[in-house]
Design an enzyme around this catalytic site. Structure first.
Site, PDB file in Angstrom:
ATOM      1  N   GLU A  21      41.103  40.257  35.166  1.00  0.00           N
ATOM      2  CA  GLU A  21      41.683  41.325  36.038  1.00  0.00           C
ATOM      3  C   GLU A  21      42.534  40.310  37.389  1.00  0.00           C
ATOM      4  O   GLU A  21      42.169  40.883  37.946  1.00  0.00           O
ATOM      5  CB  GLU A  21      41.977  42.318  36.384  1.00  0.00           C
ATOM      6  CG  GLU A  21      41.381  44.049  35.536  1.00  0.00           C
ATOM      7  CD  GLU A  21      41.148  45.063  36.448  1.00  0.00           C
ATOM      8  OE1 GLU A  21      41.312  44.572  38.176  1.00  0.00           O
ATOM      9  OE2 GLU A  21      41.227  45.770  35.753  1.00  0.00           O
TER      10      GLU A  21
ATOM     11  N   GLU B  64      38.540  48.130  29.722  1.00  0.00           N
ATOM     12  CA  GLU B  64      37.524  49.287  30.933  1.00  0.00           C
ATOM     13  C   GLU B  64      38.408  49.939  30.617  1.00  0.00           C
ATOM     14  O   GLU B  64      39.747  50.495  30.375  1.00  0.00           O
ATOM     15  CB  GLU B  64      37.684  48.667  32.062  1.00  0.00           C
ATOM     16  CG  GLU B  64      36.669  47.459  32.359  1.00  0.00           C
ATOM     17  CD  GLU B  64      37.002  46.683  33.943  1.00  0.00           C
ATOM     18  OE1 GLU B  64      37.449  47.835  34.511  1.00  0.00           O
ATOM     19  OE2 GLU B  64      36.651  45.643  34.493  1.00  0.00           O
TER      20      GLU B  64
END
Ligand code: FCB
Length: 466
Positions: A178, A366
């Site tokens: 991320e 995720e």
């Protein structure tokens, strides 16, 4: 909300990867043991290095001990196959391996990750390694961190060290976790380490992270044995809040700012400046040759999805302002982190990644939710027969609804062939400290006892029933 689900694990295909994810700083603890150097998260949680400011973490929490995974990894990893999963995603702490960020290698750090990999393999679990999940060595932050272009070289050196040490046994790699989160929240919003509010450092870091993703991929392909190389992105489903031209503009700007800016440069598409003027000064940090060296042919893209964001109108129409976005707090289903539950968004972000036509595979690296879990029973009891339970039916329902959307994306033609639940166990949730619990396994922090939640049992039934 029943415990029924309308799919079986087989519906996802025989080669589908089922895994659970964690990150080094959130679980390991042992922040200063066996030669590890400090990371920016050690500094940030200890409230130092910011002119003596106090900690900005809920409850003043730190990752000093966290889940003590550093010592408990053999039994913690055993929970992965116990719940039926075949893969474990974890990250490497850069300063555990290179305490000063470059140069001197810490053999004890390498040895720890080597043992973690071996333990996974011994359990029949595939290790999936993330090279950077936000814990930059403090020594490198002292030299400018991600805002210093030299970070690309520093990162390449570090990736080479890890590839040399683990590349014979690890096949699946995610270069970065991320980029949006640590670049934006750490450098512009100041809520994550290193806690800065700087537009120039934010833009410089964005470009350097994008270069580093490509550099990391090159080094892995050069030094690891037959690596499968991807990277993991926070992806938001962006919702318009109206139908006017201004609303459409705001929606495009938020999408460019949140989703596209970290994906498109690697694909050779450049930065989405036409849709997001706020990013324009990034050109200052681009050098000749960057358009080529920033490009990567990913083997897979890691999709991370939690919630939907609403694009809000800029306060002054037409101004090149920071794109504004907010969350819907009125929805009937809100998690403990106040994130709206919006399962169809997972389908939609997968389809929008598929639409690039550039990712041979997509893996959900995720997805998960925090809910206020109650532990039933006494974790301090010495009676081995005392039963402990967490009846987290809302989390079961969350997973059922999101997995159904993965299946729908697959049926709509997206090559999505893996899913990692966030997270194996409750852990340090960054600025929110230990409040939000995302685990399939409950952690009673005072005793460090682990209790598989009903959601973990639900996965176990899904993954072990023919
Ligand atoms: C993601 C992070 C992960 C965890 C989850 C809840 O954005 O990658 O470390 O904090 O959110």
């Amino acid at each position: 909300m029943s415990d029924q689900h309308e799919f079986t694990a087989q519906d996802f295909g025989p080669d589908f990867t089922w895994g659970v994810a964690t990150a080094s700083y959130q679980i390991e603890g042992a922040w200063n043991l066996d030669g590890k150097g400090p990371s920016i998260w050690d500094t940030f949680t200890h409230g130092r290095g910011l002119g003596g400011l106090r900690s900005r973490i809920a409850g003043g929490a730190t990752g000093d001990e966290a889940c003590d995974f550093y010592h408990r990894y053999p039994t913690d990893l055993a929970l992965v196959p116990e719940m039926g999963f075949g893969a474990k995603r974890f990250s490497i702490s850069w300063p555990r391996v290179l305490p000063e960020g470059t140069g001197r290698i810490n053999p004890a750090g390498i040895d720890f990750y080597s043992r973690v990999v071996d333990r996974c393999l011994e359990l029949g679990v595939e290790p999936w390694v993330t090279l950077y999940h936000w814990d930059l060595p403090q020594a490198l932050q002292d030299r400018g961190g991600w805002a210093n272009r030299d970070v690309v070289e520093w990162f390449g050196e570090y990736v080479g060290v890890v590839a040399d040490a683990l590349g014979d046994r690890v096949r699946n790699w995610m270069v970065v976790n991320e980029p949006l989160s640590f670049v934006l929240v750490g450098n512009l919003l100041g809520e994550h380490a290193p806690g800065l509010h700087s537009r120039s450092k934010f833009l410089a870091s964005m470009h350097h992270v994008n270069l580093a993703q490509a550099e990391g991929a090159r080094v892995l392909r050069d030094r690891a044995t037959e690596p499968v190389v991807g990277t993991s992105h926070y992806l938001a489903d962006i919702a318009a809040t109206g139908t006017s031209a201004a609303h459409r503009h705001a929606t495009r700007a938020a999408d460019a700012f949140i989703n596209r800016a970290y994906i498109e440069p690697n694909l050779g598409l450049g930065y989405p400046l036409a849709d997001c003027g706020f990013l324009k000064p990034i050109e200052k940090y681009q050098k000749e040759g960057d358009e080529m060296s920033i490009q990567v042919d990913w083997d897979f893209l890691g999709v991370q999805y939690y919630t939907r964001l609403k694009a809000l109108l800029a306060p002054i129409p037409g101004m090149w302002t920071l794109p504004m976005f907010g969350r819907d707090h009125t929805s009937y289903d809100i998690t403990a982190t106040e994130w709206e539950v919006n399962p169809t968004g997972l389908h939609d972000v997968i389809m929008s990644m598929h639409a690039y036509g550039r990712f041979p595979r997509l893996v959900v690296t995720e997805n998960g939710a925090a809910y206020p879990d109650d532990l039933i029973g006494d974790p301090g009891s010495t009676d081995p027969g005392a039963s402990l339970r967490v009846a987290d039916q809302r989390r079961v329902h969350f997973y059922q609804r999101h997995l159904a959307e993965v299946l729908r994306a697959q049926r709509d033609g997206a090559p999505v062939d893996g899913y990692f639940a966030w997270s194996l166990m409750d852990n340090f949730e960054w600025a929110d400290g230990y409040g939000p619990r995302f685990g399939l396994v409950y952690v009673d922090y005072p005793t460090q006892r682990r209790v598989v939640k009903d959601s973990g049992r639900w996965f176990q039934r899904l993954l072990t029933t023919d």
